[in-house]
Motif scaffolding. Sequence first.
Motif, PDB file in Angstrom:
ATOM      1  N   THR A 159      -9.088   9.148   1.900  1.00 51.30           N
ATOM      2  CA  THR A 159      -9.324  10.206   2.907  1.00 51.30           C
ATOM      3  C   THR A 159      -8.142  10.267   3.890  1.00 51.30           C
ATOM      4  OG1 THR A 159     -10.575   8.623   4.245  1.00 51.30           O
ATOM      5  CG2 THR A 159     -11.829  10.038   2.745  1.00 51.30           C
ATOM      6  N   PRO A 160      -6.935  10.578   3.432  1.00 57.67           N
ATOM      7  CA  PRO A 160      -5.770  10.516   4.315  1.00 57.67           C
ATOM      8  C   PRO A 160      -5.676  11.630   5.348  1.00 57.67           C
ATOM      9  CG  PRO A 160      -5.112  11.238   2.144  1.00 57.67           C
ATOM     10  CD  PRO A 160      -6.568  10.888   2.074  1.00 57.67           C
ATOM     11  N   TYR A 201      -9.953  16.562   1.514  1.00 56.68           N
ATOM     12  CA  TYR A 201      -8.789  15.827   2.001  1.00 56.68           C
ATOM     13  C   TYR A 201      -7.599  16.114   1.098  1.00 56.68           C
ATOM     14  CZ  TYR A 201     -12.053  13.199   4.854  1.00 56.68           C
ATOM     15  OH  TYR A 201     -13.012  12.855   5.765  1.00 56.68           O
ATOM     16  N   SER A 237       0.049   7.671  -0.131  1.00 58.90           N
ATOM     17  CA  SER A 237      -1.245   7.471   0.506  1.00 58.90           C
ATOM     18  C   SER A 237      -1.876   6.168   0.009  1.00 58.90           C
ATOM     19  CB  SER A 237      -2.184   8.639   0.203  1.00 58.90           C
ATOM     20  OG  SER A 237      -3.418   8.432   0.850  1.00 58.90           O
ATOM     21  N   TYR A 238      -2.598   5.495   0.892  1.00 58.38           N
ATOM     22  CA  TYR A 238      -3.280   4.249   0.533  1.00 58.38           C
ATOM     23  C   TYR A 238      -4.779   4.316   0.831  1.00 58.38           C
ATOM     24  CZ  TYR A 238      -2.313   3.588   5.469  1.00 58.38           C
ATOM     25  OH  TYR A 238      -2.215   3.773   6.838  1.00 58.38           O
ATOM     26  N   THR A 239      -5.285   5.520   1.103  1.00 54.27           N
ATOM     27  CA  THR A 239      -6.706   5.714   1.391  1.00 54.27           C
ATOM     28  C   THR A 239      -7.192   6.991   0.699  1.00 54.27           C
ATOM     29  OG1 THR A 239      -8.329   6.094   3.153  1.00 54.27           O
ATOM     30  CG2 THR A 239      -6.093   6.826   3.588  1.00 54.27           C
ATOM     31  N   VAL A 287      -7.657  11.460  -4.158  1.00 56.75           N
ATOM     32  CA  VAL A 287      -8.229  11.659  -2.824  1.00 56.75           C
ATOM     33  C   VAL A 287      -9.520  12.467  -2.931  1.00 56.75           C
ATOM     34  CG1 VAL A 287      -6.019  11.461  -1.634  1.00 56.75           C
ATOM     35  CG2 VAL A 287      -6.803  13.696  -2.363  1.00 56.75           C
ATOM     36  N   THR A 301      -4.929   3.877  -7.506  1.00 52.35           N
ATOM     37  CA  THR A 301      -6.317   3.447  -7.343  1.00 52.35           C
ATOM     38  C   THR A 301      -7.283   4.570  -7.681  1.00 52.35           C
ATOM     39  OG1 THR A 301      -5.580   1.965  -5.577  1.00 52.35           O
ATOM     40  CG2 THR A 301      -7.939   2.361  -5.740  1.00 52.35           C
ATOM     41  N   PRO A 303       0.826  -1.213   0.000  1.00 53.78           N
ATOM     42  CA  PRO A 303       0.000   0.000   0.000  1.00 53.78           C
ATOM     43  C   PRO A 303       0.861   1.265   0.000  1.00 53.78           C
ATOM     44  CG  PRO A 303      -0.807  -1.572   1.624  1.00 53.78           C
ATOM     45  CD  PRO A 303       0.515  -2.098   1.132  1.00 53.78           C
ATOM     46  N   TYR A 312      -4.122   7.958  -4.345  1.00 56.19           N
ATOM     47  CA  TYR A 312      -3.914   6.892  -3.370  1.00 56.19           C
ATOM     48  C   TYR A 312      -3.753   5.558  -4.095  1.00 56.19           C
ATOM     49  CZ  TYR A 312      -8.921   5.736  -3.750  1.00 56.19           C
ATOM     50  OH  TYR A 312     -10.166   5.385  -4.201  1.00 56.19           O
ATOM     51  N   VAL A 320      -3.976   1.561  -3.149  1.00 50.42           N
ATOM     52  CA  VAL A 320      -4.423   0.623  -2.120  1.00 50.42           C
ATOM     53  C   VAL A 320      -3.538  -0.616  -2.010  1.00 50.42           C
ATOM     54  CG1 VAL A 320      -6.319  -0.897  -1.403  1.00 50.42           C
ATOM     55  CG2 VAL A 320      -6.813   1.393  -2.238  1.00 50.42           C
TER      56      VAL A 320
END
Length: 136
Positions: free
Chosen positions: A130-131, A120, A126-128, A116, A113, A86, A105, A107
């Motif tokens: 909404t970091p 956010y 980043s892996y989300t 954001v 993926t 990730p 981001y 994942v």
Amino acid sequence: PSPCPEGFYCLNGTIWAYQYPCPEGTYLNQTGGKSILDCIDTPPGTYALGVGNVDIDGLCHAGYYCLNRSTSATPTKPNEGGSCGPGYSCPEGSSFKVDCPGGSYCVDGTGITGVVEGGYYARRNSYTPTPYRIKD
């Protein structure tokens, strides 16, 4: 005498054509190999399974990176490569881990993926979606 077959090398005094196979992570795509030095390392981003290869077996799988002489499409030996994980982007055929770029981001390490979500922000890795929340 016959020339040594592809994927193998024949030292002086070799008795069998298939006596000395090129090792894992290497290949030899021509006949007449005379020493192990004639075996070619697989280039970064590729791999060669087993011994006696006449070519690479393929590209490193998405989500992984392969260094030279890799013996697997999903390497686990540190000297051959590894999983991207990730926050990183490693599409098929990667030879190193790439940071997931800012504003995006990643994942599972196979690539970007998405971007954001509004409200956010993300610098990199980043892996989300909404970091970090922007404070009002």
